[in-house]
Enzyme design. Structure first.
Site, PDB file in Angstrom:
ATOM      1  CG  PHE B  13      -4.057   4.610   3.043  1.00 34.07           C
ATOM      2  CD1 PHE B  13      -3.085   4.905   3.992  1.00 34.07           C
ATOM      3  CD2 PHE B  13      -5.277   5.253   3.125  1.00 34.07           C
ATOM      4  CE1 PHE B  13      -3.337   5.817   5.011  1.00 34.07           C
ATOM      5  CE2 PHE B  13      -5.540   6.166   4.133  1.00 34.07           C
ATOM      6  CZ  PHE B  13      -4.572   6.447   5.082  1.00 34.07           C
ATOM      7  CB  CYS B  14       0.501   1.417   0.041  1.00 34.16           C
ATOM      8  SG  CYS B  14       1.517   0.182  -0.784  1.00 34.16           S
ATOM      9  N   PRO B  15      -1.674  -0.019  -2.161  1.00 39.17           N
ATOM     10  CG  PRO B  15      -1.837  -1.765  -3.750  1.00 39.17           C
ATOM     11  CD  PRO B  15      -2.321  -1.336  -2.380  1.00 39.17           C
ATOM     12  N   GLY B  16      -2.767   2.020  -3.729  1.00 36.92           N
ATOM     13  CA  GLY B  16      -3.651   2.841  -4.554  1.00 36.92           C
ATOM     14  C   GLY B  16      -2.930   3.823  -5.474  1.00 36.92           C
ATOM     15  CG  ASP B  40       0.532   5.743   1.356  1.00 35.16           C
ATOM     16  OD1 ASP B  40       0.488   5.602   2.587  1.00 35.16           O
ATOM     17  OD2 ASP B  40       0.927   4.856   0.587  1.00 35.16           O
TER      18      ASP B  40
END
Lengths: 130, 76
Positions: B13-16, B40
């Site tokens: 998920f953000c910011p991954g 995502d």
């Protein structure tokens, strides 16, 4: 690329607060901004070298984040430093109160900083508090 | 130019996905291309904005079976 100064004060021990602070630090730093993170109060214990305590959630979004593959907040702070050259400093007062020595925090955390220096460093930029 | 580098950030998920791209972009040469895979939706929108801000090239994005493919060229 426009560069801004972003200073982030991290005080909370709650998952949602720590996550958002880490997101702003990492994305801010890799987007060409000068990022300074100041860690104090209840947030400090998570940054003791090797600490893996889970931060308690404030509400349902925190619970959901805990179940999903959201990047851990400590990783985001480390990436802010390693990928974006952010500077992270612990509050010297909190270090003293908690009895933490320099070197007792994760390697990506810089030297202890006092408020006089922090307030001077963040002058003229955005300041976020969590 | 080297073979396109795949950055498989599916499930993150953000910011991954953005952070995985940034780590990967530092490892390739100027002119090389990368393809980010992300489930995502927010990251699929965020990555092109980041590319525009920092000056790398967004070669295009498309979605296939719930996976966004974001194509990137390192330009500096």
């Amino acid at each position: 690329m426009e560069s801004n100064k972003i200073s982030i004060v991290v005080l909370s021990d709650k998952r949602e607060q720590l996550q958002m602070a880490g997101m702003i630090a990492s994305v801010g730093a890799v987007s060409g901004n000068e990022v300074l993170v100041f860690i104090s109060m209840n947030a400090m214990r998570y940054f003791v070298k090797g600490a893996d305590e889970k931060a308690p959630c404030e509400g349902p979004v925190g619970e959901l984040m805990a179940q999903k593959n959201v990047p851990p907040f400590k990783m985001l702070f480390e990436q802010a430093v390693t990928l974006g050259d952010a500077k992270i400093h612990p509050c010297s007062m909190a270090m003293d109160v908690l009895g933490i020595e320099q070197g007792g925090l994760e390697d990506y955390i810089g030297e202890a900083m006092g408020l006089t220096m922090f307030l001077d460093e963040c002058k003229g930029g955005q300041v976020w508090s969590f | 130019m080297a073979e396109k580098k795949l950055v498989d950030a599916r499930g993150s998920f953000c910011p991954g996905p953005l952070m995985e791209l940034i780590a990967a972009i530092k490892m390739v040469e100027i002119g090389d291309e990368l393809e980010v895979l992300s489930t995502d939706k927010g990251s699929a929108a965020e990555i092109p904005q980041w590319l525009k801000k920092v000056g790398h090239e967004h070669l295009g994005s498309h979605e296939e079976a719930g996976v966004w493919h974001v194509n990137v060229k390192r330009t500096k």
